[in-house]
Every structure is written in structure tokens, then in C-alpha cells.
Design an enzyme around this catalytic site. Structure first.
Site, PDB file in Angstrom:
ATOM      1  N   ASP A 427     106.268  56.362  32.072  1.00  0.00           N
ATOM      2  CA  ASP A 427     105.516  56.724  30.876  1.00  0.00           C
ATOM      3  C   ASP A 427     105.293  55.518  29.962  1.00  0.00           C
ATOM      4  O   ASP A 427     106.151  54.651  29.836  1.00  0.00           O
ATOM      5  CB  ASP A 427     106.281  57.817  30.121  1.00  0.00           C
ATOM      6  CG  ASP A 427     105.578  58.276  28.868  1.00  0.00           C
ATOM      7  OD1 ASP A 427     104.463  58.815  28.998  1.00  0.00           O
ATOM      8  OD2 ASP A 427     106.135  58.093  27.768  1.00  0.00           O
ATOM      9  N   GLU A 480     101.687  54.842  33.989  1.00  0.00           N
ATOM     10  CA  GLU A 480     100.715  55.303  32.996  1.00  0.00           C
ATOM     11  C   GLU A 480     100.403  54.092  32.119  1.00  0.00           C
ATOM     12  O   GLU A 480     101.127  53.799  31.173  1.00  0.00           O
ATOM     13  CB  GLU A 480     101.274  56.450  32.152  1.00  0.00           C
ATOM     14  CG  GLU A 480     100.217  57.040  31.232  1.00  0.00           C
ATOM     15  CD  GLU A 480     100.747  57.481  29.879  1.00  0.00           C
ATOM     16  OE1 GLU A 480     100.018  58.158  29.143  1.00  0.00           O
ATOM     17  OE2 GLU A 480     101.899  57.120  29.539  1.00  0.00           O
TER      18      GLU A 480
END
Length: 747
Positions: A427, A480
Site C-alpha cells: 500500500d 500501489e
């Protein structure tokens, strides 16, 4: 039986010698209680003819110790203290077990007993300390934390924690009434690691660490960074945990290690376990219940993998798991760590891979967790210009500190090796790469070269990916990363970050921007669909339609689509087809597949009743058809990352908002034609590479999907005559807001 000294002056001298250690223990300032507690030669006996046994028992009124023959020696309390002691002659010392049992009574007439923790040597070895200090102990989770084990035939739990700025660290729990002075730990040299082996404890006992900062004297009670199980929120104590699970997925792991994943279909169903489904009363399901329900659904729908929003322990449901406080502990919301193992195992046994969202970019400031862990900025930076995320109100890990890098990389390996996860979606990578991420001038510090790149984070990510791929072949690491940082998914030996794949946020943003527009205006934004091919093979891309796109007033996917309800559903089918037929692996968030009308709400189950509504059922059946088509047709996945797997037929027909391209594999080619307007296009000519019969593999406007059933009767015959740089052509009827997929059947 109470041994006595020959003379009172000796006793006075002995008590005087103990005065300073007693004061330090009472104040919670003793950094190595083992040098004083336990059995030691008497300072009054130069030839070791006498020994002193000392125990610190803050809650006891009286105490005694058991000899090998079963007799007890009464311990004396040092006046005005919690220290109990006795002096042993050499003869009595010989009858004392190496690991002796202490009994104590707390005033209610009930006696308790335990083998003394202060009769054991250190458990952690020099090699462990050395590797951890260098940041290269990849199985440090087997050393730090709480581990049931047997020492010299005595069962108990070894506790260890890294807290270099501490003056004293104690284990607290139900077993000592959470008394911070009951079980002070020893520090192991200059390593900053504190440890103690406490006999008699076992799996599921609750515990935390009480830590006193050596400069400020501040005392904090913290959860174990390496805890492998924790209590259900709002409680937050750690649990000693010893897995009893027996894995049954060896065939899956062997196949995973050998798979050529680049050429394989990877179609990910992104899931938040707390809101995918709940029981009839609205309560969470257990990992085992979810496994059976979710796997059956995923198999029916045709997904290849599940990606879980973070399941590392976290205190706040509304954070969706992205504010992690227990990096090594699967959240107890859905059961035990072994229940989670069952979930992963069951998926594997049924041919479904499991990815996990992983959050190394930041961590919350909750007082019981990692923040200012030992009273200092231990896991984070001291300077808020480096150590705090202003947007999220969280701390940033200090990636330049060996032990912090070790904590995170070992954590990734723990999920992959110990819990059999098939890959991690990392993330917020962009926030790690840039020192000025979401900061104004003067709010960040440049690197040593004066630049904005976070050199320490780059090194961390490269080391992370190198070690993961070296130690767990076949697992995937996905970033990401929302910027144009180069070579995110290229090997570290090329200078890349070493990820397997990268989320294509540009494709997602451009495509949604286009699809949200009324069809009459789409002609002016045709490039939003075609531009992604300019960079589609610069990285190994995942095409995501994730949870981030259906929350925070962004509307659901069907809610973004223009037009009446019929057109909204047709547009959504068109969006799903454009994702599935483009190069790149796929990801879709739960609920989108059956056109959930409202935004996702993490506090309740998905509205499964919509699947009985014809419009929603049609979208769901179309999603299912797409998923199975993607798996079955090699042209749609074999060359996802190679430019010769894709060929434009016509990308220039912006006036009619029509696109057409071919997808190629070693075995076949498919032709995909998209009509992004609600106008039926009769006799629309496209070029094809050979003569013969072409069959409609897919028509998104079929009535079984809720469409108007406009099409071409199933088969078409190619006509000679060059068109669009092809030798033959087809004259098609294009359905409104629809897509056709054609396959050459025979010449």
C-alpha cells in the site's frame, strides 16, 4: 526450615549490600534483575560456602522455596520491601533444584507456585543478536515476541522485545495481575533486546510489555510488535500463541513455485472480510465460515485469486485495516490465527490464490502500539518532517534503521512463509518514495544529494522484494504506486524496485473519467481510452477497479455511469469488458460485480438481495461470463506484458466512439470491438487478418445479461478486400453501449 547466619553483623552487612538493588527494583529501574535475583554466591563468603536466594514478589505476604526432597525453606522479607530471600549453606544449596519452585501466599490463604524465571540463562543467542543488529534476521519473529517452549525440561514462554531506550522492561499479564514490577526482564548487552523465560505460562495467556524510558522515567504499557495473536477490539492485549494447524496445501505450494505467472490468468476479487457477508444478526463470520462461502462464490464467478484488505490487527473498523497495530497478528475479529490458516489452506485446496494488502508505509499513533514504543522515536523518525504523515495523522517508519527494516521485511516473509499467503499488495508506495509526498516547501527534508527521493525507502523496497523472491519463489509483490517512478516492476539487478507488478492507476483514472461522461461528449475524450497503450508495457500492470473508487462520495461504479438505469448497466458491462479485454492482470472490488448501487459501507454486509433483481443479476452474469472467458482464452492473458500480444484494428474512430483491437497468444487471436454510444451501428466495417468464419464469443448486449439482444446471429463471414491494414473485412452490427468478442473459427 530456615537457615541462620552465625552472627547478626553479617546479616546487617548482607542487607546493606542489597539496599541499592532493592531500591532500583522498587523504583522499576533495574536493567538486569538477573544479576541480583535468583541464586548467587553470598557477598559475605569469599570461598562460596554460602549462597543467597532472592525473589521479588510485590504481591506476596509470605513465600517459600522447595528443595529436591520436597521440603520447604521459608523465605524472609527484607523489611519495608518486596524482596524475599534466604541464605543457603553449600550443603543445602546442593539439594536445591537448578530450576527451583517458589511458592507464595497473597493474604487470602491461597498459595501459588511457579518455577523461578530468574533461575534460567539467556535464551537468545549471539548470532540472533548480531543478525538483528545488521537488519538481516529474516526469521526474527521466531526470536522476538512470545514463544511457548521448553527450557531444561521446564515448559513456559520466552518473551523478548527490542527497546533500546528503556531503563526497565517487564512482562505484564493476567498471570501477574498486570503488575509491572513482578517480572522485570534482562537486557542483552548493547543489543537493546530484553528477554525473560517465564515457566508455567502457555498458549492464549494475555500479556503486554511495561517499559520505563531511561531518561524521562516515563512508563508506558505497550503491545508486542511481534505478537502473533491479539484480543478482539476494543481490547488490545496480546495473546501467547502456538499454532496447532496442519497444512494440507503442499500441492498448491509446489505448483505455485513452478508457475509461469506472467502468462497465467490472474483475476483478483478484492475483499473486505468484515463486510463481504455477515450472519443473520449482522455479526462477523469466522474465517472458516467465510472460507466455505467465499470460495464457492469465487469459483462460480471465475476469479483466480482473492485479495484481502489488511487483516493485520487494527483497532478501528473504519480504517479498513490500513491503520495497523499488530503486524504479525491476523485480526481476531474473525477468529484465531489457526482459523486464518484454515481460510488460506481451504482457498489453496480449491485452486484459489490469496493475496494480502500490506501496509509498511505508515502506522497509527495509538498509545498502546508502535508509536514512541520505548519512550523514544524507535520505529519512526524523531523529526516530524520525516516521521509523520500529515494527511493520515500517522507515523512513517524509519527505513534507515536496521532493526526497523528487519521488522518489516521479516513481517512480509512471515505472512508469505508461515501463513502461506501468495503475494502482497504493498500500500501507498508513492508516499514512501518521495520525501516531499503531500508536503509543502519547508515541510520536508531533502536527501543527502539534495533531492526529493527517499533513498532509505528505495533500498528497503529493493531489499524486501529481493528477499521475498529469493526465499519464496512464485509469490507476487504488487505495488500501489500512483506516479511515473521508473522500473517499479523491474528486477533490482536492473536498478528497478523489484516488484512483480504495479497497479495501473493511470489506466484506471482515465478509463473512469471517460466512462463517467455522457456518450454524446465521449468523442472529445477518445484519447483517454487510447493513451494507456503508450506506456502499457513499461511495467507489468494490474488494471484495478478497487475499493478506493467506491467510497468517500465517489459513488459506486454503476452510480458513476451516465444515463437511465438500463444505460447505466450497459455502460458498466462495457467498463468491465474494457478492463478484461485490455492487456494486464485484473482486480475488481467486491459488490461491483453485481452493480451495487450504494457506496461500499464497511459496517454492514454487501446487499446480496440485489442479485435477485434482473438488472443487477444481468451485470453479475456478464461479470461471470467475462471471468471465465478470460481464463479459457489464452489470447486474453498469455502476453499481458508484451506489446506483440496487442494490436490495434482501429483506434481512430473517435467520431463514433468506437474502438477495436486484437489480442494474440501463441495459439489464437481474438477481435474486440467496443461501441461507447447508445446508438446501434449497422454495417460497421472492420478489418480482419484472414478469410473464413468468425464467431461471436461474447456479446455484452445479450438479453441474458439485461441487454437489447442486438448482434450478428452468432457467426459472420469475412469478405475479401483490404481494410484497416488487414486483408479481409467484416460488416458488423454493433450493439448499443456494447462489446463484441470475435474468434476465427475456420477458413
Amino acid at each position: 526450615m530456615t537457615p541462620s547466619l552465625d552472627s547478626a553483623p553479617d546479616l546487617i552487612d548482607l542487607l546493606a549490600a542489597m539496599e541499592n538493588p532493592i531500591a532500583r527494583l522498587a523504583a522499576g529501574k533495574h536493567h538486569d534483575p538477573f544479576e541480583f535475583l535468583g541464586v548467587h554466591p553470598s557477598p559475605l563468603s569469599s570461598e562460596q560456602t554460602q549462597w543467597v536466594l532472592r525473589e521479588w514478589l510485590p504481591t506476596a505476604e509470605k513465600a517459600r522455596v522447595k528443595l529436591q526432597n520436597g521440603e520447604f525453606i521459608e523465605l524472609q522479607r527484607v523489611p519495608n520491601s518486596d524482596l524475599f530471600y534466604t541464605i543457603l549453606s553449600s550443603q543445602v544449596y546442593q539439594t536445591l533444584p537448578a530450576h527451583y519452585t517458589v511458592s507464595w501466599c497473597e493474604g487470602n490463604g491461597i498459595w501459588h507456585e511457579s518455577v523461578s524465571p530468574y533461575s534460567f540463562l539467556p535464551v537468545i543467542g549471539e548470532l540472533d543478536l548480531h543478525l538483528f543488529s545488521e537488519g538481516r534476521h529474516w526469521e526474527i519473529y521466531d526470536v522476538l515476541g512470545a514463544h511457548p517452549q521448553t527450557q531444561d525440561g521446564v515448559a513456559g514462554v520466552c518473551f523478548a522485545v527490542w527497546a533500546p531506550a528503556a531503563e526497565r522492561v517487564s512482562v505484564v499479564g493476567d498471570f501477574n495481575a498486570w503488575h509491572g514490577l513482578r517480572h522485570p526482564m534482562r537486557v542483552l548487552g548493547s543489543s537493546g533486546i530484553w528477554e525473560i523465560f517465564i515457566p508455567g505460562l502457555q498458549s492464549l495467556d494475555l500479556y503486554k510489555f511495561e517499559i520505563r524510558h531511561r531518561e524521562s522515567g516515563q512508563v508506558v504499557v505497550k503491545t508486542d510488535p511481534y505478537a502473533q495473536a491479539m484480543e478482539m477490539r476494543p481490547k488490545n492485549a496480546c495473546k501467547v500463541y502456538q499454532s496447532q494447524y496442519e497444512w494440507q496445501d503442499q500441492a498448491w505450494l509446489e505448483q505455485r513455485a513452478q508457475q509461469a505467472w506472467h502468462a497465467a490468468p490472474i483475476n483478483i476479487y478484492e475483499v473486505h472480510l468484515g463486510s463481504w457477508q455477515r450472519d443473520d444478526a449482522g455479526r462477523f463470520l469466522n474465517y472458516r465460515e467465510i472460507a466455505h462461502r467465499l470460495v464457492a462464490y469465487v469459483q462460480w464467478m471465475g476469479y483466480t485469486h482473492i485479495e484481502l484488505l489488511p487483516v493485520s490487527e487494527h483497532p478501528l473498523d473504519q480504517s479498513w485495516g490500513y491503520q495497523t497495530t499488530g503486524y504479525y497478528a491476523p485480526t481476531s475479529r474473525f477468529g484465531s490465527p489457526d482459523d486464518f490458516r484454515y481460510f488460506v489452506d481451504y482457498c489453496h485446496q480449491n485452486g484459489i490464490g490469496v493475496f494480502l494488502d500490506w501496509v509498511p508505509a505508515h502506522f497509527p499513533k495509538d498509545s498502546f502500539a508502535l508509536g514512541r514504543f520505548d519512550g523514544s522515536a524507535l520505529f519512526e523518525h524523531e523529526d516530524p518532517r520525516l516521521g509523520e504523515h500529515q494527511d493520515w495523522g500517522t507515523y512513517i517508519f524509519n527505513f534507515g534503521r536496521n532493526e526497523v527494516r528487519n521488522f518489516l521485511i521479516a513481517n512480509a516473509l512471515y505472512w508469505l512463509k508461515t501463513l502461506h499467503i501468495d503475494g502482497l499488495r504493498v500500500d501507498a508506495v508513492a508516499s514512501m518514495l518521495y520525501l516531499d509526498y503531500s508536503r509543502n516547501a519547508g515541510e520536508w527534508l531533502p536527501n543527502k544529494h539534495g533531492g526529493r527521493e527517499n533513498l532509505e525507502a528505495i533500498e528497503f523496497l529493493q531489499t524486501l522484494n529481493y528477499e521475498v523472491h529469493a526465499q519464496v519463489p512464485g509469490v507476487l509483490m504488487m505495488a500501489e504506486e500512483s506516479t511515473s517512478w521508473p522500473m517499479v516492476s523491474r528486477p533490482t539487478w536492473m536498478g528497478g524496485l523489484g516488484f512483480s507488478m504495479k497497479w495501473n492507476m493511470g489506466w484506471m483514472n482515465d478509463t473512469l473519467s471517460y466512462m463517467e461522461k455522457e456518450p454524446v461528449f465521449r468523442a472529445y475524450h477518445h484519447n483517454e481510452l487510447t493513451f494507456s497503450q503508450m506506456y502499457a508495457y513499461s511495467e507489468n500492470f494490474v488494471l484495478p477497479l478497487s475499493h478506493d473508487e467506491v467510497v468517500h462520495m465517489k459513488h459506486s461504479l454503476i452510480g458513476k455511469m451516465p444515463g437511465d438505469d438500463w444505460q447505466k448497466a450497459a455502460n458498466l458491462r462495457l467498463l468491465f469488458a474494457y478492463q478484461m479485454l485490455n492487456p494486464g492482470k485484473k482486480l475488481l472490488f467486491m459488490g461491483c460485480e453485481f452493480a451495487q448501487w450504494g457506496e461500499w459501507n464497511e459496517s454492514q454486509s454487501l446487499p446480496w438481495e440485489l442479485c435477485d433483481v434482473p438488472l443487477n443479476r444481468g451485470v453479475q452474469l456478464f461479470s461471470r461470463e467475462l471471468n471465465h472467458l478470460y481464463q479459457q482464452q489464452s489470447a486474453l492473458h498469455q502476453r499481458d506484458f508484451e506489446h506483440h500480444g496487442f494490436e490495434w484494428v482501429d483506434c481512430h474512430d473517435y467520431q463514433q466512439s468506437i474502438l477495436s483491437f486484437m489480442r494474440h497468444s501463441d495459439e489464437q487471436s481474438l477481435i474486440c470491438i467496443f461501441n461507447f454510444t447508445p446508438v446501434v451501428r449497422e454495417n460497421y466495417r472492420i478489418g480482419v487478418p484472414q478469410d473464413g468464419i468468425y464467431r461471436e464469443l461474447l456479446n455484452s448486449d445479450a438479453d441474458c445479461f439485461g441487454g437489447s439482444n442486438v448482434g450478428n446471429g452468432g457467426e459472420l463471414y469475412a469478405q475479401p478486400g483490404a481494410w484497416m491494414n488487414q486483408s479481409h473485412h467484416l460488416d458488423l452490427t454493433l450493439p448499443p453501449l456494447g462489446v463484441l468478442v470475435l474468434e476465427h473459427v475456420r477458413s
